[in-house]
Design a protein around this motif. Structure first.
Motif, PDB file in Angstrom:
ATOM      1  N   ARG A  54       0.824  -1.209   0.000  1.00 47.26           N
ATOM      2  CA  ARG A  54       0.000   0.000   0.000  1.00 47.26           C
ATOM      3  C   ARG A  54       0.854   1.253   0.000  1.00 47.26           C
ATOM      4  N   SER A  55       2.000   1.218   0.673  1.00 45.13           N
ATOM      5  CA  SER A  55       2.894   2.378   0.702  1.00 45.13           C
ATOM      6  C   SER A  55       3.480   2.657  -0.692  1.00 45.13           C
ATOM      7  N   ALA A 100       0.806   4.085  -2.901  1.00 38.93           N
ATOM      8  CA  ALA A 100       0.514   5.480  -2.550  1.00 38.93           C
ATOM      9  C   ALA A 100       1.550   6.424  -3.152  1.00 38.93           C
ATOM     10  N   ARG A 101       2.847   5.993  -3.109  1.00 42.60           N
ATOM     11  CA  ARG A 101       3.894   6.842  -3.695  1.00 42.60           C
ATOM     12  C   ARG A 101       3.701   6.996  -5.196  1.00 42.60           C
TER      13      ARG A 101
END
Length: 313
Positions: free
Chosen positions: A23-24, A27-28
């Protein structure tokens, strides 16, 4: 006795990807699109949607004024292209933009070369720059009001011409069908040449002096240096500015509307004023939409050449 052990060649354990890390990373990757989304939303709402609506209106009849419009096909385009007023507006627009663009180029280049010459002092150049840039500081509304007063039959222009003995009585520059188009073209030239002048002046200051020195060593005169050094170096700027000026001038509305309103007798009718009158004077929104689409196609042709020239550059 020394024991020899084989090196451990086992592959390292694979790194486990946790859902939180996935998810990180996602998101980036979405952050740039988040920054662009407001602009994209504005472009879609303010440009794409209206253009699509106008195109759809151009293929229908009785739009906006009646609740149930009917499909008309290319009838609106046929009506516009055979309308004498539209043909007159097309002719006037062609004359208006061609004369304005050529005059902008000639005046802008002449004033830019004068401001770039070494024969004038720095103070003199500064004064001339202020004087020449003044037309660009006024808005179109102010320019229209000023020149309506100047070109009035009892205005300053006629007073000066009568004093010099050029005319015997005041000339109605904006009210005479034979003179109105040239009058508004002159006003547009006056208000638009500073942009050419500034752009060409920047181009002149970017030409290396070594080229002029080498040409002088070869025995060339000033005209030959202008023809074979200055113009080739300025060609990208000239072409870009000319295409942009054609696009901008073809969309000129406020100046025409506030000086002559397209008159007298359609002498200064432009494509922009024709479209406006069809929509908000005669309430023929379908015809106005067809005219707007035609203007859009003509502008896209000019934009295509501009983009193509920029890519080649």
């Amino acid at each position: 006795m020394t024991s020899l052990t084989a090196p451990n060649t086992a592959a390292p354990p694979e790194e486990q990807v946790t859902p939180g890390r996935t998810r990180s990373t996602l998101a980036r990757r979405l952050i740039p699109y988040g920054y662009l989304s407001p602009t994209v939303l504005l472009v879609v709402v303010l440009m794409v949607v209206p253009i699509v609506m106008v195109i759809s209106y151009s293929f229908r009849d009785n739009v906006i004024v009646q609740e149930n419009s009917v499909f008309a096909g290319f009838a609106n385009y046929t009506k516009v292209l055979t309308d004498p007023d539209f043909l007159a507006a097309l002719k006037n627009t062609a004359v208006f933009i061609s004369v304005s663009t050529v005059a902008h180029l000639v005046l802008g280049l002449a004033f830019a070369m004068m401001l770039n010459t070494q024969l004038l002092s720095g103070v003199t150049k500064a004064i001339f720059r202020i004087v020449y840039i003044l037309p660009w500081l006024f808005t179109i509304a102010v320019i229209a009001v000023i020149w309506r007063l100047l070109l009035d039959p009892s205005g300053v222009v006629n007073y000066v011409l009568r004093t010099l003995g050029v005319v015997q009585e005041g000339v109605n520059w904006l009210g005479d069908p034979d003179k109105a188009l040239w009058a508004v073209t002159f006003v547009n030239i006056w208000s638009g040449y500073p942009f050419f002048m500034i752009s060409l002046l920047a181009g002149l200051q970017g030409i290396p002096n070594d080229l002029y020195e080498a040409a002088a060593v070869d025995g060339t005169n000033w005209f030959q240096r202008f023809l074979h050094v200055t113009l080739p170096q300025l060609r990208p700027v000239i072409v870009s500015m000319a295409v942009l000026d054609l696009i901008w001038t073809s969309q000129q509305f406020a100046l025409i509307w506030m000086t002559t309103g397209g008159g007298p007798l359609n002498a200064t009718e432009m494509l922009s004023t024709y479209t406006y009158k069809q929509a908000f004077s005669e309430y023929e929104f379908a015809t106005a939409s067809a005219a707007a689409v035609i203007v859009l196609l003509l502008t896209m042709v000019l934009a295509f050449f501009y983009v193509r020239q920029q890519r080649e550059r």
